[in-house]
Motif scaffolding. Structure first.
Motif, PDB file in Angstrom:
ATOM      1  N   UNK A  66       1.016  -1.176  -0.035  1.00 59.63           N
ATOM      2  CA  UNK A  66      -0.164  -0.071   0.036  1.00 59.63           C
ATOM      3  C   UNK A  66       0.918   1.107  -0.012  1.00 59.63           C
ATOM      4  N   UNK A  67       0.894   2.091  -1.079  1.00 58.51           N
ATOM      5  CA  UNK A  67       1.436   3.236  -1.203  1.00 58.51           C
ATOM      6  C   UNK A  67       1.004   4.426  -0.320  1.00 58.51           C
ATOM      7  N   UNK A  68      -0.368   4.257   0.008  1.00 62.06           N
ATOM      8  CA  UNK A  68      -0.876   5.207   0.991  1.00 62.06           C
ATOM      9  C   UNK A  68      -0.410   4.703   2.348  1.00 62.06           C
ATOM     10  N   UNK A  69      -0.357   3.638   2.930  1.00 60.71           N
ATOM     11  CA  UNK A  69       0.095   3.083   3.891  1.00 60.71           C
ATOM     12  C   UNK A  69       1.613   3.596   4.169  1.00 60.71           C
ATOM     13  N   UNK A  70       2.506   3.498   3.010  1.00 56.76           N
ATOM     14  CA  UNK A  70       3.790   3.833   3.261  1.00 56.76           C
ATOM     15  C   UNK A  70       3.917   5.298   3.422  1.00 56.76           C
ATOM     16  N   UNK A  71       3.374   6.005   2.744  1.00 56.78           N
ATOM     17  CA  UNK A  71       3.245   7.399   2.908  1.00 56.78           C
ATOM     18  C   UNK A  71       2.937   8.104   4.175  1.00 56.78           C
ATOM     19  N   UNK A  72       1.779   7.392   4.774  1.00 57.19           N
ATOM     20  CA  UNK A  72       1.299   7.755   6.311  1.00 57.19           C
ATOM     21  C   UNK A  72       2.695   7.371   7.194  1.00 57.19           C
ATOM     22  N   UNK A  73       3.233   6.178   6.943  1.00 60.05           N
ATOM     23  CA  UNK A  73       4.324   5.914   7.934  1.00 60.05           C
ATOM     24  C   UNK A  73       5.441   6.907   7.728  1.00 60.05           C
ATOM     25  N   UNK A  74       5.843   7.330   6.537  1.00 59.55           N
ATOM     26  CA  UNK A  74       6.727   8.370   6.388  1.00 59.55           C
ATOM     27  C   UNK A  74       6.589   9.704   7.001  1.00 59.55           C
ATOM     28  N   UNK A  75       5.178  10.332   6.696  1.00 58.99           N
ATOM     29  CA  UNK A  75       5.028  11.434   7.268  1.00 58.99           C
ATOM     30  C   UNK A  75       5.055  11.671   8.781  1.00 58.99           C
ATOM     31  N   UNK A  76       4.643  10.489   9.434  1.00 57.75           N
ATOM     32  CA  UNK A  76       4.588  10.568  10.737  1.00 57.75           C
ATOM     33  C   UNK A  76       5.827   9.891  11.470  1.00 57.75           C
ATOM     34  N   UNK A  77       7.016   9.863  11.004  1.00 57.38           N
ATOM     35  CA  UNK A  77       8.066   9.487  11.354  1.00 57.38           C
ATOM     36  C   UNK A  77       9.350   9.975  10.594  1.00 57.38           C
ATOM     37  N   UNK A  78      10.476   9.698  11.060  1.00 56.65           N
ATOM     38  CA  UNK A  78      11.813   9.988  10.384  1.00 56.65           C
ATOM     39  C   UNK A  78      12.101   8.711   9.357  1.00 56.65           C
ATOM     40  N   UNK A  79      11.143   7.882   9.092  1.00 50.08           N
ATOM     41  CA  UNK A  79      11.462   6.867   8.128  1.00 50.08           C
ATOM     42  C   UNK A  79      11.448   7.272   6.614  1.00 50.08           C
ATOM     43  N   UNK A  80      12.170   6.579   5.914  1.00 50.46           N
ATOM     44  CA  UNK A  80      12.139   7.104   4.480  1.00 50.46           C
ATOM     45  C   UNK A  80      11.741   5.709   3.678  1.00 50.46           C
ATOM     46  N   UNK A  81      11.002   6.100   2.528  1.00 48.08           N
ATOM     47  CA  UNK A  81      10.367   5.143   1.755  1.00 48.08           C
ATOM     48  C   UNK A  81      11.357   4.987   0.419  1.00 48.08           C
ATOM     49  N   UNK A  82      11.779   3.733   0.138  1.00 44.35           N
ATOM     50  CA  UNK A  82      12.404   3.458  -1.120  1.00 44.35           C
ATOM     51  C   UNK A  82      11.363   2.893  -1.819  1.00 44.35           C
ATOM     52  N   UNK A  83      10.936   3.765  -3.031  1.00 41.55           N
ATOM     53  CA  UNK A  83       9.524   3.297  -3.753  1.00 41.55           C
ATOM     54  C   UNK A  83       9.935   3.332  -5.155  1.00 41.55           C
ATOM     55  N   UNK A  84       9.342   2.279  -5.854  1.00 39.24           N
ATOM     56  CA  UNK A  84       9.688   1.993  -7.233  1.00 39.24           C
ATOM     57  C   UNK A  84       8.559   2.576  -8.036  1.00 39.24           C
ATOM     58  N   UNK A  85       8.645   2.957  -9.373  1.00 41.89           N
ATOM     59  CA  UNK A  85       7.792   3.072 -10.087  1.00 41.89           C
ATOM     60  C   UNK A  85       7.088   4.517 -10.127  1.00 41.89           C
ATOM     61  N   UNK A  86       6.355   4.735 -11.213  1.00 44.33           N
ATOM     62  CA  UNK A  86       5.627   6.284 -11.069  1.00 44.33           C
ATOM     63  C   UNK A  86       4.447   6.286 -10.150  1.00 44.33           C
TER      64      UNK A  86
END
Length: 155
Positions: A66-86
């Motif tokens: 889930x891209x949305x779940x990944x983005x929510x994790x990122x905006x609420x932490x110092x984690x970074x997301x390695x995200x493939x594709x467009x």
């Protein structure tokens, strides 16, 4: 459905990684979130390759399709997301709390899959109860759409 052609880092606005050159080392000093829709071996290979090159262990906080779940994790932490594709690119245009960094050239310079391994791809996930005719049409349609968006993306 198709090869992954673009790679991004998604971080919250103001993340400390934005204040320095982005390197494999600076990426691995953060907890990582991965978008993953394919075989686990492809993700494991990328993480192993990063760790091998830098001699640092990856700290993975979340693996999700889930891209949305990944983005929510990122905006609420110092984690970074390695995200493939467009797909991260398109979603980030709708948000003002995400900074998206195009890592495509970086990926191909530092992490391109060795020739004897499979190139990371997009996979269609479906339940075993699917009908083969519907699945075949859906795959054809989604593959065409993916090719089309890859041709027209403006990064």
């Amino acid at each position: 459905m198709g090869d992954i052609e673009f790679w991004f880092l998604a971080v919250r606005k103001g993340h400390p990684i934005l204040q320095q050159p982005i390197t494999l080392e600076s990426i691995l000093k953060n907890r990582l979130v991965f978008i993953h829709n394919g075989p686990t071996s492809a993700l494991t290979e990328i993480v192993s390759r990063c760790s091998e090159i830098t001699h640092l262990k990856a700290d993975i906080s979340l693996i999700t399709s889930s891209l949305v779940m990944a983005f929510e994790r990122v905006v609420n932490s110092d984690d970074i997301c390695w995200a493939p594709s467009v797909f991260p690119f398109e979603l980030s245009k709708q948000r003002d709390d995400i900074e998206l960094i195009d890592m495509t050239e970086f990926y191909y310079t530092h992490l391109q899959t060795p020739a004897n391994n499979v190139v990371p791809c997009h996979y269609l996930q479906c339940h075993e109860a699917k009908t083969s005719e519907f699945t075949a049409l859906l795959i054809e349609n989604m593959t065409d759409n993916l090719k089309n968006i890859n041709k027209h993306i403006e990064i």
